[in-house]
Design an enzyme around this catalytic site. Structure first.
Site, PDB file in Angstrom:
ATOM      1  N   THR A  44       0.856  -1.180   0.000  1.00 32.45           N
ATOM      2  CA  THR A  44       0.000   0.000   0.000  1.00 32.45           C
ATOM      3  C   THR A  44       0.893   1.232   0.000  1.00 32.45           C
ATOM      4  OG1 THR A  44      -1.738   1.214   1.172  1.00 32.45           O
ATOM      5  CG2 THR A  44      -0.258  -0.113   2.527  1.00 32.45           C
ATOM      6  N   GLU A  45       0.555   2.214  -0.826  1.00 40.92           N
ATOM      7  CA  GLU A  45       1.463   3.329  -1.085  1.00 40.92           C
ATOM      8  C   GLU A  45       1.723   4.213   0.134  1.00 40.92           C
ATOM      9  OE1 GLU A  45      -0.990   6.653  -3.393  1.00 40.92           O
ATOM     10  OE2 GLU A  45      -1.587   4.622  -3.938  1.00 40.92           O
TER      11      GLU A  45
END
Length: 212
Positions: A44-45
């Site tokens: 997840t960024e």
């Protein structure tokens, strides 16, 4: 439900050992349908690696969330880190696949996902980095908008997030491969006909006659 079908179909594209970034919304739901025996590293960024399915009601941790502020679970061996490290992974070409939603995608693989003139949206976020930094790009979205208007177009009409980057398009109606000479229909969703897909798709489909 159509969105559940899309999420399940996304998960079929996961290959063992892949590092995969999932965008908010429908793409994130695919974490719940990873095929048994397939081990992927979900990133997840906002700074997390090796997250798992959505937590059960009442079991979420308010300190563990994805880029869309949705609760996630972390698998054994998972890690959290700062955003700079996360984007170093993305920009450095270390993520095998990203799955993103879109407002529009066209037959050249260009994606519009961040702005509608005159409307307040959340902005581009890390989408531009993901679309150019990841090795494979999948667009996952409903085939039409809430008004029944085609979202797969000959040319995007909204401001682009990235040009010519999509490899695969998965909707609630069909799956398309983006090639240099246009869109190829690879699969129809259960109960959907080629004629229906043709009617709901503005973009030209190179091999549609093979399915009619």
């Amino acid at each position: 439900m159509p969105k559940n079908y899309i999420a399940k179909r996304i998960a079929k594209e996961f290959k063992d050992g892949m590092y995969v970034n999932l965008g908010i919304g429908i793409p994130t739901e695919s974490a719940n349908y990873i095929p048994e025996g397939t081990h992927v590293y979900l990133q997840t960024e906002n700074g997390g690696l090796m997250f798992g399915p959505k937590p059960q009601r009442g079991e979420s941790n308010p300190d563990i969330a994805n880029a869309g502020a949705e609760p996630i679970t972390m698998l054994p061996g998972g890690a959290v880190f700062d955003v700079a490290t996360s984007f170093a992974m993305i920009r450095g070409g270390h993520i095998d696949m990203t799955v993103v939603g879109a407002l529009e995608v066209d037959q050249e693989g260009s994606i519009a996902s961040w702005k509608i003139p005159g409307k307040l949206l959340t902005g581009m976020g890390g989408a531009m980095d993901l679309l150019y930094g990841c090795k494979e790009v999948i667009v996952a979205m409903t085939h039409t908008d809430k008004y029944g208007k085609a979202k797969i177009r000959k040319k995007c009409t909204l401001p682009l997030t990235a040009a010519g980057v999509a490899d695969l398009i998965i909707t609630d109606k069909a799956v398309f491969r983006v090639n240099k000479d246009g869109l190829y229909l690879e699969e129809l969703a259960p109960g959907v006909t080629a004629s229906e897909v043709k009617q709901l798709t503005e973009a030209e489909i190179v091999n549609i006659k093979e399915w009619e």
